[in-house]
Design a protein around this motif. Structure first.
Motif, short mmCIF file in Angstrom:
data_model
loop_
_atom_site.label_atom_id
_atom_site.label_comp_id
_atom_site.label_asym_id
_atom_site.label_seq_id
_atom_site.Cartn_x
_atom_site.Cartn_y
_atom_site.Cartn_z
N ILE A 7 11.32 -0.39 -6.39
CA ILE A 7 10.33 -0.89 -5.38
C ILE A 7 10.13 -0.24 -4.28
O ILE A 7 9.24 -0.08 -3.97
N ARG A 8 11.43 -0.53 -3.85
CA ARG A 8 11.71 0.17 -2.82
C ARG A 8 11.24 1.75 -2.61
O ARG A 8 10.29 2.39 -2.69
N ILE A 9 11.89 2.42 -3.65
CA ILE A 9 11.85 3.87 -4.16
C ILE A 9 9.70 3.99 -4.02
O ILE A 9 9.77 4.84 -3.22
N VAL A 10 9.27 3.57 -4.70
CA VAL A 10 7.85 3.34 -5.13
C VAL A 10 6.95 3.50 -3.68
O VAL A 10 6.76 4.15 -2.75
N LEU A 11 7.69 2.03 -2.30
CA LEU A 11 7.00 2.53 -1.61
C LEU A 11 6.92 3.44 -1.06
O LEU A 11 6.60 3.63 0.18
N PHE A 12 8.59 3.52 -0.46
CA PHE A 12 9.21 5.00 0.26
C PHE A 12 8.08 6.41 0.17
O PHE A 12 7.49 6.63 1.09
N ILE A 13 8.52 6.27 -0.79
CA ILE A 13 7.72 7.69 -1.69
C ILE A 13 6.65 7.62 -0.97
O ILE A 13 5.75 8.51 -0.27
N ASN A 14 5.45 6.62 -1.28
CA ASN A 14 4.34 5.81 -1.30
C ASN A 14 4.04 6.88 0.24
O ASN A 14 3.09 7.20 1.25
N SER A 15 4.76 5.86 1.33
CA SER A 15 4.63 6.20 2.51
C SER A 15 5.14 7.17 3.53
O SER A 15 3.90 7.68 4.64
N LYS A 19 -1.64 9.51 -0.07
CA LYS A 19 -2.88 10.04 1.19
C LYS A 19 -3.01 9.62 1.51
O LYS A 19 -3.40 9.37 2.72
N ASP A 20 -3.58 7.90 1.42
CA ASP A 20 -2.79 6.48 2.24
C ASP A 20 -2.00 5.35 2.44
O ASP A 20 -1.57 5.37 0.63
N LYS A 21 -1.41 5.66 3.67
CA LYS A 21 0.33 5.13 4.05
C LYS A 21 0.76 3.58 3.68
O LYS A 21 1.62 3.47 2.65
N ASN A 22 -0.63 2.84 3.26
CA ASN A 22 -0.28 1.78 2.82
C ASN A 22 -0.86 1.34 1.05
O ASN A 22 -1.26 1.55 0.63
N TRP A 23 0.07 0.91 1.37
CA TRP A 23 0.33 0.93 -0.55
C TRP A 23 -0.35 0.32 -1.16
O TRP A 23 -1.16 -0.10 -1.85
N VAL A 24 -0.94 -1.94 -0.05
CA VAL A 24 -1.61 -2.03 -1.00
C VAL A 24 -2.92 -1.59 -1.62
O VAL A 24 -3.71 -1.09 -2.39
N LYS A 25 -3.95 -0.64 -0.60
CA LYS A 25 -4.89 -0.39 0.17
C LYS A 25 -4.34 1.35 -1.09
O LYS A 25 -5.62 1.09 -1.54
N ALA A 26 -3.87 1.61 -1.53
CA ALA A 26 -3.75 3.06 -2.54
C ALA A 26 -3.86 2.31 -4.01
O ALA A 26 -4.42 2.14 -4.84
N ARG A 27 -3.40 1.51 -4.19
CA ARG A 27 -2.84 0.44 -5.30
C ARG A 27 -4.34 0.04 -5.62
O ARG A 27 -4.90 -0.49 -6.65
N TYR A 28 -4.95 -0.53 -4.97
CA TYR A 28 -6.18 -1.28 -5.03
C TYR A 28 -7.12 -0.04 -5.82
O TYR A 28 -7.80 0.00 -6.28
N SER A 29 -7.51 1.03 -5.01
CA SER A 29 -8.06 2.57 -5.16
C SER A 29 -7.84 2.51 -6.77
O SER A 29 -8.80 2.67 -7.38
N TYR A 30 -6.33 2.99 -6.81
CA TYR A 30 -6.22 3.02 -8.34
C TYR A 30 -6.64 2.26 -9.27
O TYR A 30 -7.50 2.42 -10.01
N LEU A 31 -6.50 0.24 -9.01
CA LEU A 31 -6.66 -0.56 -9.64
C LEU A 31 -8.35 -0.67 -9.52
O LEU A 31 -8.94 -0.55 -10.96
#
Length: 152
Positions: A7-15, A19-31
């Motif tokens: 989880i930490r690695i995924v959050l760190f890489i996404n940040s 493209k969207d630094k906010n993981w919730v927004k990035a995950r929402y777009s993907y879903l």
């Protein structure tokens, strides 16, 4: 490797690389873009995000939650009225508490949910449930955001 490490690695890489630094927004777009979500993408994405958060909530440290989600684990957390009572997730006693009193206000009259991003008005009155000491009631739904009990 532990789940918390992943989880930490995924959050760190996404940040750093997302493209969207906010993981919730990035995950929402993907879903919303997955084939499974074709009929009702927003409801599907909200439902999945809340469920996923419930599964991993205790893994990130309080600092990581604040940095990656803008969510303070150390403050009192509440059920989001929109996500729980609005039909997005469906209420039961195990609802993840994804909302907190609106930050930076002396006398908060709303909660903010980091999953749906909504700000919902609340009333500060005691819950009518004998087992609950909550005093944050959804203005729209008339339910305690601590235990879910109806509070007229």
């Amino acid at each position: 490797m532990l789940a918390s490490d992943l989880i930490r690695i995924v959050l760190f890489i996404n940040s750093y690389l997302g493209k969207d630094k906010n993981w919730v927004k990035a995950r929402y777009s993907y879903l919303c873009s997955t084939p499974v979500s074709i009929i009702d993408p927003e409801t599907y994405a909200d439902h999945r995000l809340i469920g996923e958060f419930g599964a991993v909530r205790d893994l990130p440290t309080p600092t990581e939650m604040k940095v990656y989600f803008g969510f303070d684990k150390k403050r009192r957390n509440f059920m989001c009225p929109r996500c729980v009572f609005g039909g997005v997730y469906g209420y039961d006693d195990r609802e993840p508490k994804t909302a907190m009193l609106e930050p930076n206000k002396h006398d908060p009259d709303a909660v903010w949910c980091f999953v749906c991003g909504e700000i919902q008005p609340v009333e500060r009155v005691l819950c009518t449930s004998a087992e609950c000491k909550g005093n944050v009631i959804s203005f729209e739904w008339g339910r305690c955001l601590n235990c879910g009990a109806e509070t007229p």
